[in-house]
Design a protein around this motif. Structure first.
Motif, PDB file in Angstrom:
ATOM      1  N   GLY A  42       0.821  -1.203   0.000  1.00  0.00           N
ATOM      2  CA  GLY A  42       0.000   0.000   0.000  1.00  0.00           C
ATOM      3  C   GLY A  42       0.853   1.251   0.000  1.00  0.00           C
ATOM      4  O   GLY A  42       2.077   1.195   0.191  1.00  0.00           O
ATOM      5  N   GLU A  48      -0.730  -5.435   1.430  1.00  0.00           N
ATOM      6  CA  GLU A  48      -2.174  -5.571   1.221  1.00  0.00           C
ATOM      7  C   GLU A  48      -2.463  -6.857   0.464  1.00  0.00           C
ATOM      8  O   GLU A  48      -1.801  -7.171  -0.520  1.00  0.00           O
ATOM      9  N   ARG A  80      -3.035  -5.933   5.644  1.00  0.00           N
ATOM     10  CA  ARG A  80      -4.473  -5.651   5.622  1.00  0.00           C
ATOM     11  C   ARG A  80      -5.091  -6.306   4.396  1.00  0.00           C
ATOM     12  O   ARG A  80      -4.414  -6.575   3.409  1.00  0.00           O
ATOM     13  N   VAL A  82      -7.856  -5.950   1.379  1.00  0.00           N
ATOM     14  CA  VAL A  82      -8.550  -4.949   0.579  1.00  0.00           C
ATOM     15  C   VAL A  82      -9.486  -5.684  -0.371  1.00  0.00           C
ATOM     16  O   VAL A  82      -9.053  -6.574  -1.103  1.00  0.00           O
TER      17      VAL A  82
END
Length: 171
Positions: A42, A48, A80, A82
């Motif tokens: 990211g 991500e 994370r 997405v």
């Protein structure tokens, strides 16, 4: 972070998620289905994991995101998830391995995908493609309902072995 270190981290994420199965079809991995789209960095440097739903209203996406997060946390990887809607998922993204696993599990894999001309699809709504039975291989099948066990599948029945089966709809 150096390019080599980023590449190693991305490779570790891919390895961690390689066998993570779809919650609705546990014999197929998210990667084989094409739901697990990418691992990238990211703008803030955080890794991500990009997932794309089989369709925008897929109720399994919350579970898929939770499963990805849990697998990453278990491996000690800070990243994370997405959800990316565009480009839209298509059955063309399914691997040949996924198609064979679906068949072995009793779900007829999609016969075609998004590469077909949309106008042709619209002009022929009454002409159904032949969907081979995943149990006996017969082409003597009929659609019993456009709605299957999940929204991405329809129900068919083999007229030879009389077994009902799901057909993964092509998108």
């Amino acid at each position: 972070m150096q390019a080599a270190a980023i590449e190693r981290k991305h490779a570790a994420i891919w390895r961690t998620l390689a066998d993570l199965s779809d919650p609705e079809i546990p014999v197929v991995s998210l990667r084989e289905l094409g739901i697990l789209r990418d691992v990238r960095t990211g703008a803030d440097g955080m890794p991500e994991v990009v997932i794309t739903p089989t369709y925008s209203g897929c109720p399994a996406m919350g579970q898929i995101e939770d499963d990805v997060c849990a697998a990453l946390a278990h491996a000690g990887i800070d990243a994370r998830v997405v959800t990316q809607l565009a480009p839209a998922w298509t059955t063309d993204w399914m691997s040949d391995t996924a198609r064979e696993k679906l068949r072995a599990y009793g779900i007829a894999p999609p016969q075609c995908g998004s590469s077909h001309d949309v106008l042709t699809f619209v002009r022929r709504p009454l002409s159904r493609e032949v969907v081979p039975c995943p149990q006996c291989g017969s082409h003597h099948t009929t659609e019993t309902s456009p709605f299957g066990s999940t929204a991405c599948k329809s129900m068919y029945r083999c007229l030879d072995c009389l077994e009902p089966f799901d057909y993964f709809k092509p998108y």
